[in-house]
Write a protein that holds these residues in place. Sequence first.
Motif, PDB file in Angstrom:
ATOM      1  N   UNK A 186      41.737  45.475  12.390  1.00 39.14           N
ATOM      2  CA  UNK A 186      41.132  45.945  11.141  1.00 39.14           C
ATOM      3  C   UNK A 186      39.839  45.219  10.778  1.00 39.14           C
ATOM      4  N   UNK A 187      39.306  44.433  11.702  1.00 39.17           N
ATOM      5  CA  UNK A 187      38.054  43.720  11.449  1.00 39.17           C
ATOM      6  C   UNK A 187      36.964  44.240  12.394  1.00 39.17           C
ATOM      7  N   UNK A 188      35.769  44.451  11.891  1.00 42.55           N
ATOM      8  CA  UNK A 188      34.699  44.955  12.752  1.00 42.55           C
ATOM      9  C   UNK A 188      34.117  43.898  13.693  1.00 42.55           C
ATOM     10  N   UNK A 189      34.408  42.623  13.433  1.00 42.31           N
ATOM     11  CA  UNK A 189      33.844  41.552  14.246  1.00 42.31           C
ATOM     12  C   UNK A 189      34.932  40.581  14.716  1.00 42.31           C
ATOM     13  N   UNK A 190      34.583  39.789  15.708  1.00 45.09           N
ATOM     14  CA  UNK A 190      35.474  38.741  16.203  1.00 45.09           C
ATOM     15  C   UNK A 190      35.368  37.532  15.279  1.00 45.09           C
ATOM     16  N   UNK A 191      36.314  36.605  15.432  1.00 40.23           N
ATOM     17  CA  UNK A 191      36.221  35.338  14.707  1.00 40.23           C
ATOM     18  C   UNK A 191      36.710  34.217  15.610  1.00 40.23           C
ATOM     19  N   UNK A 192      36.278  33.001  15.275  1.00 39.50           N
ATOM     20  CA  UNK A 192      36.658  31.835  16.070  1.00 39.50           C
ATOM     21  C   UNK A 192      36.696  30.606  15.188  1.00 39.50           C
ATOM     22  N   UNK A 193      37.232  29.553  15.731  1.00 39.83           N
ATOM     23  CA  UNK A 193      37.298  28.280  15.005  1.00 39.83           C
ATOM     24  C   UNK A 193      35.887  27.757  14.751  1.00 39.83           C
ATOM     25  N   UNK A 194      35.668  27.348  13.510  1.00 38.49           N
ATOM     26  CA  UNK A 194      34.373  26.765  13.147  1.00 38.49           C
ATOM     27  C   UNK A 194      34.548  25.299  12.747  1.00 38.49           C
ATOM     28  N   UNK A 195      35.670  24.710  13.136  1.00 34.21           N
ATOM     29  CA  UNK A 195      35.986  23.305  12.852  1.00 34.21           C
ATOM     30  C   UNK A 195      35.891  22.994  11.365  1.00 34.21           C
ATOM     31  N   UNK A 196      36.439  23.897  10.554  1.00 36.52           N
ATOM     32  CA  UNK A 196      36.381  23.730   9.104  1.00 36.52           C
ATOM     33  C   UNK A 196      37.408  22.723   8.594  1.00 36.52           C
ATOM     34  N   UNK A 197      38.499  22.531   9.345  1.00 31.95           N
ATOM     35  CA  UNK A 197      39.511  21.557   8.974  1.00 31.95           C
ATOM     36  C   UNK A 197      40.624  22.070   8.087  1.00 31.95           C
ATOM     37  N   UNK A 198      40.615  23.349   7.753  1.00 32.51           N
ATOM     38  CA  UNK A 198      41.675  23.906   6.903  1.00 32.51           C
ATOM     39  C   UNK A 198      43.041  23.716   7.563  1.00 32.51           C
ATOM     40  N   UNK A 199      43.116  23.938   8.851  1.00 26.45           N
ATOM     41  CA  UNK A 199      44.390  23.798   9.564  1.00 26.45           C
ATOM     42  C   UNK A 199      44.847  22.337   9.599  1.00 26.45           C
ATOM     43  N   UNK A 200      43.905  21.421   9.781  1.00 24.12           N
ATOM     44  CA  UNK A 200      44.237  19.992   9.823  1.00 24.12           C
ATOM     45  C   UNK A 200      44.809  19.523   8.486  1.00 24.12           C
ATOM     46  N   UNK A 201      44.237  20.005   7.400  1.00 28.82           N
ATOM     47  CA  UNK A 201      44.737  19.641   6.070  1.00 28.82           C
ATOM     48  C   UNK A 201      46.133  20.202   5.817  1.00 28.82           C
ATOM     49  N   UNK A 202      46.435  21.343   6.409  1.00 28.97           N
ATOM     50  CA  UNK A 202      47.730  21.992   6.199  1.00 28.97           C
ATOM     51  C   UNK A 202      48.851  21.389   7.042  1.00 28.97           C
ATOM     52  N   UNK A 203      48.512  20.676   8.090  1.00 33.96           N
ATOM     53  CA  UNK A 203      49.513  20.139   9.019  1.00 33.96           C
ATOM     54  C   UNK A 203      50.277  18.963   8.406  1.00 33.96           C
ATOM     55  N   UNK A 204      51.589  19.110   8.231  1.00 38.19           N
ATOM     56  CA  UNK A 204      52.373  18.024   7.637  1.00 38.19           C
ATOM     57  C   UNK A 204      52.576  16.831   8.576  1.00 38.19           C
ATOM     58  N   UNK A 205      52.311  17.015   9.851  1.00 33.98           N
ATOM     59  CA  UNK A 205      52.515  15.953  10.842  1.00 33.98           C
ATOM     60  C   UNK A 205      51.216  15.270  11.251  1.00 33.98           C
ATOM     61  N   UNK A 206      50.095  15.650  10.632  1.00 33.26           N
ATOM     62  CA  UNK A 206      48.778  15.076  10.991  1.00 33.26           C
ATOM     63  C   UNK A 206      48.490  15.184  12.479  1.00 33.26           C
ATOM     64  N   UNK A 207      48.813  16.336  13.046  1.00 31.00           N
ATOM     65  CA  UNK A 207      48.604  16.571  14.475  1.00 31.00           C
ATOM     66  C   UNK A 207      47.151  16.941  14.774  1.00 31.00           C
ATOM     67  N   UNK A 208      46.448  17.489  13.801  1.00 31.39           N
ATOM     68  CA  UNK A 208      45.089  17.969  14.022  1.00 31.39           C
ATOM     69  C   UNK A 208      44.079  17.135  13.239  1.00 31.39           C
ATOM     70  N   UNK A 209      42.886  17.033  13.804  1.00 33.16           N
ATOM     71  CA  UNK A 209      41.813  16.343  13.110  1.00 33.16           C
ATOM     72  C   UNK A 209      40.471  16.935  13.532  1.00 33.16           C
ATOM     73  N   UNK A 210      39.514  16.876  12.626  1.00 35.95           N
ATOM     74  CA  UNK A 210      38.156  17.279  12.940  1.00 35.95           C
ATOM     75  C   UNK A 210      37.389  15.999  13.246  1.00 35.95           C
ATOM     76  N   UNK A 211      36.750  15.957  14.418  1.00 37.51           N
ATOM     77  CA  UNK A 211      36.049  14.761  14.844  1.00 37.51           C
ATOM     78  C   UNK A 211      34.599  15.063  15.205  1.00 37.51           C
ATOM     79  N   UNK A 212      33.805  14.033  15.143  1.00 36.51           N
ATOM     80  CA  UNK A 212      32.423  14.074  15.641  1.00 36.51           C
ATOM     81  C   UNK A 212      32.440  13.318  16.953  1.00 36.51           C
ATOM     82  N   UNK A 213      32.010  13.982  18.012  1.00 38.09           N
ATOM     83  CA  UNK A 213      32.018  13.290  19.310  1.00 38.09           C
ATOM     84  C   UNK A 213      30.645  13.262  19.930  1.00 38.09           C
TER      85      UNK A 213
END
Length: 128
Positions: free
Chosen positions: A101-128
């Motif tokens: 139902x979307x006219x375009x594709x989407x991808x991760x933009x490293x926004x960190x929303x998922x990392x904040x939602x993770x109760x186990x702190x499994x994800x992080x946004x890093x600068x490498x």
Amino acid sequence: MKKLKVTKGAKCMACLECVRACSTSFYKEFDPDKSCIQIIDKKGDAKPMVCVQCGKCAEACPEGAITQNAKGVYMINKKKCTGCGKCVEACPFHVMVKAEDSPTSSKCIACGICAKACPMDVLEVVES
């Protein structure tokens, strides 16, 4: 380069809160198929699959709609994207999304929303 990363040594419990946060933020509904993060659970060993900003999607895009920004994140220009899905096919981690139902594709933009939602702190946004 800014990117989403799985924290070393952290254990994912496959609660799908990261998946819920991603799909809800961008598509306003919980639908694992619309999330730019996926959880692979093999015999109780859950592992988040995340975009590593490899650029394979950009290479596959015939319209040049995917470009890398100054922080190293590949972004989709929604005005140029035709929704052909070639980027989705090219993604080696299967985390590019093209919802029906979307006219375009989407991808991760490293926004960190998922990392904040993770109760186990499994994800992080890093600068490498």
